[in-house]
Design a protein around this motif. Sequence first.
Motif, short mmCIF file in Angstrom:
data_model
loop_
_atom_site.label_atom_id
_atom_site.label_comp_id
_atom_site.label_asym_id
_atom_site.label_seq_id
_atom_site.Cartn_x
_atom_site.Cartn_y
_atom_site.Cartn_z
N ASP A 243 0.80 -1.23 0.00
CA ASP A 243 0.00 0.00 0.00
C ASP A 243 0.83 1.28 0.00
O ASP A 243 0.29 2.36 -0.17
CB ASP A 243 -0.93 0.02 1.21
N SER A 244 2.16 1.18 0.19
CA SER A 244 2.94 2.41 0.32
C SER A 244 4.41 2.09 0.04
O SER A 244 4.72 1.37 -0.91
CB SER A 244 2.76 2.99 1.74
N TRP A 245 5.30 2.62 0.87
CA TRP A 245 6.73 2.35 0.76
C TRP A 245 7.28 2.10 2.17
O TRP A 245 6.64 2.44 3.18
CB TRP A 245 7.48 3.53 0.15
N ILE A 246 8.48 1.54 2.21
CA ILE A 246 9.12 1.27 3.50
C ILE A 246 10.63 1.42 3.33
O ILE A 246 11.18 1.18 2.25
CB ILE A 246 8.77 -0.15 3.99
N GLY A 247 11.28 1.85 4.39
CA GLY A 247 12.74 1.87 4.43
C GLY A 247 13.23 0.73 5.30
O GLY A 247 12.75 0.56 6.43
N ILE A 248 14.15 -0.07 4.80
CA ILE A 248 14.64 -1.21 5.55
C ILE A 248 16.13 -1.38 5.30
O ILE A 248 16.62 -1.12 4.20
CB ILE A 248 13.89 -2.51 5.18
N SER A 249 16.86 -1.80 6.33
CA SER A 249 18.29 -2.04 6.19
C SER A 249 18.67 -3.18 7.13
O SER A 249 18.77 -2.98 8.34
CB SER A 249 19.08 -0.77 6.54
N ALA A 250 18.84 -4.38 6.56
CA ALA A 250 19.22 -5.55 7.35
C ALA A 250 20.67 -5.89 7.00
O ALA A 250 20.94 -6.57 6.01
CB ALA A 250 18.30 -6.71 7.04
N ASN A 251 21.59 -5.45 7.83
CA ASN A 251 23.01 -5.54 7.49
C ASN A 251 23.74 -6.68 8.21
O ASN A 251 24.52 -7.42 7.61
CB ASN A 251 23.71 -4.22 7.79
N THR A 252 23.54 -6.79 9.52
CA THR A 252 24.23 -7.84 10.27
C THR A 252 23.60 -9.19 9.95
O THR A 252 22.49 -9.28 9.41
CB THR A 252 24.15 -7.59 11.78
N ASN A 253 24.30 -10.27 10.33
CA ASN A 253 23.73 -11.60 10.11
C ASN A 253 22.42 -11.77 10.87
O ASN A 253 21.45 -12.33 10.34
CB ASN A 253 24.73 -12.68 10.54
N SER A 254 22.37 -11.33 12.12
CA SER A 254 21.13 -11.51 12.89
C SER A 254 19.97 -10.76 12.25
O SER A 254 18.84 -11.26 12.22
CB SER A 254 21.35 -11.07 14.34
N GLN A 255 20.24 -9.55 11.74
CA GLN A 255 19.18 -8.79 11.09
C GLN A 255 18.74 -9.44 9.78
O GLN A 255 17.54 -9.58 9.50
CB GLN A 255 19.65 -7.36 10.83
N ALA A 256 19.72 -9.85 8.96
CA ALA A 256 19.38 -10.47 7.67
C ALA A 256 18.65 -11.80 7.88
O ALA A 256 17.67 -12.09 7.18
CB ALA A 256 20.65 -10.69 6.85
N PHE A 257 19.10 -12.60 8.86
CA PHE A 257 18.45 -13.89 9.09
C PHE A 257 17.03 -13.69 9.62
O PHE A 257 16.11 -14.44 9.26
CB PHE A 257 19.27 -14.74 10.05
N ALA A 258 16.84 -12.68 10.47
CA ALA A 258 15.49 -12.37 10.95
C ALA A 258 14.61 -11.90 9.80
O ALA A 258 13.41 -12.23 9.75
CB ALA A 258 15.56 -11.31 12.04
N PHE A 259 15.20 -11.17 8.87
CA PHE A 259 14.44 -10.73 7.70
C PHE A 259 14.03 -11.93 6.85
O PHE A 259 12.88 -12.02 6.39
CB PHE A 259 15.28 -9.75 6.87
N ALA A 278 29.84 -10.76 4.01
CA ALA A 278 30.65 -10.69 2.79
C ALA A 278 29.91 -11.31 1.61
O ALA A 278 29.95 -10.78 0.49
CB ALA A 278 31.98 -11.40 3.01
N ALA A 279 29.19 -12.42 1.84
CA ALA A 279 28.46 -13.08 0.75
C ALA A 279 27.33 -12.19 0.24
O ALA A 279 27.12 -12.08 -0.98
CB ALA A 279 27.91 -14.42 1.23
N ARG A 280 26.62 -11.58 1.15
CA ARG A 280 25.52 -10.68 0.72
C ARG A 280 26.06 -9.48 -0.04
O ARG A 280 25.42 -9.00 -0.97
CB ARG A 280 24.69 -10.26 1.93
N PHE A 281 27.24 -8.99 0.35
CA PHE A 281 27.83 -7.87 -0.38
C PHE A 281 28.20 -8.28 -1.80
O PHE A 281 27.95 -7.56 -2.76
CB PHE A 281 29.06 -7.34 0.36
N ARG A 282 28.79 -9.49 -1.93
CA ARG A 282 29.16 -9.97 -3.27
C ARG A 282 27.95 -10.17 -4.16
O ARG A 282 28.04 -10.04 -5.38
CB ARG A 282 29.94 -11.29 -3.15
#
Length: 404
Positions: A243-259, A278-282
């Motif tokens: 319905d809209s937009w969202i800002g999200i930034s999951a950088n650490t492993n715990s944040q990315a895995f929770a995402f 490193a893998a997500r950056f690549r």
Amino acid sequence: MAGGPLEGVRIVDMTSVVVGPLATQIMADHGAEVIKVEAPSGDLIRAMNGPARTKGMSAKFLHLNRNKRSIVLDLKHPAGHAALMKLIARADVLIWNVRPSAMARLKLAYADVCAVNPKIIYCGMFGFGQDGRYRDKPAYDSIIQGAAGVAALHHRATGEPRYLPMVVADKTVGLIAVQMIVMALFSRSRTGQGQSIEIPMFENMVKFVLEEHMYLKTFEPPLGPTGDPRLLDPQARPLPTKDSWIGISANTNSQAFAFFDAIGRPELKTDPRFNSVAARFRNVQEYFAIRAAALREKTTAEWIAIFDRNDVPAMPYHTLDSLLEDPHLADVGMFELMDHPTEARVRNMRLPNKLSGGTRKDFLPAPALGQHSVEILREAGYGEADIEAMIAGGATLDGRLGKS
């Protein structure tokens, strides 16, 4: 006495528009006495920011010039120049934002000012460093954004060079000026010596941009191109939801895995493309594409509730108008309605930061042009007859409110 950590610091402010007024307002907000010296025509920003209730009191001027007093001095008039030198003799800081050659023509170069006040902190803000070939070029925010690579970041990300639609160069350099002035004041408190400060916009913004985006050309020989790919990816932006937009930034492993758990893709936690920082950056393009596709499945409010439970950094997207209604900003009292002597009710923004030792206790609304000319000249030792002569001769302007 205003109160605050800069109480007792007297600043003569010869700046105009944004870069200098932002710097001096921050110092005024924290207790410094700021005397805003204006030409008879006034600060350009008084008139160049759209409609106003009162001539010369634009919205942007109100937001950048509170807690200052305004004196009008025609510096090409001998009496006006002499009055400025009297103010400088009693000041701790002189700050200006014209080309150095203009200050020299006005007989306000560092040597001229030191002759009347050797302990002065003399701070110049201008477009380009004086050791380079651009030293005499004029500059505004947009000129610096284009020259320093800010617009090029949009070009790399979207295919079109664009200025960031706010005066980011002016504001960034204004903040740097506050840092430099306070450091110089600290040094003077230990050594007793004043000094000259040069703050070029171009070099500061080049550093600001390239700290991230020199990237692999940091190394010699280069390990690859300029430009942080994670920041320049087209999906590095607020993303559409149902319905809209969202800002999200999951950088650490715990944040990315929770995402990954939140979007129903737990298998991605062990996927070799995404199982580490490193893998997500690549594989940032694939990672961002998965993120963008998933976020379209629920509303912004639904995602925020899920991400809050899982400690994934996310916030709803705000427009400029919806910012004014944000509940957190209401909680902290970010916006307050205040009575202004010429503008009736205005919306003011409180200071975002807190000092346990306290900050300025009083509040001065942004001044009318020359509103304090007479009182400042009196404080500098001028008698009434001298002040009247200066007004009559055009060296100053009496802008007191309600004067007959």
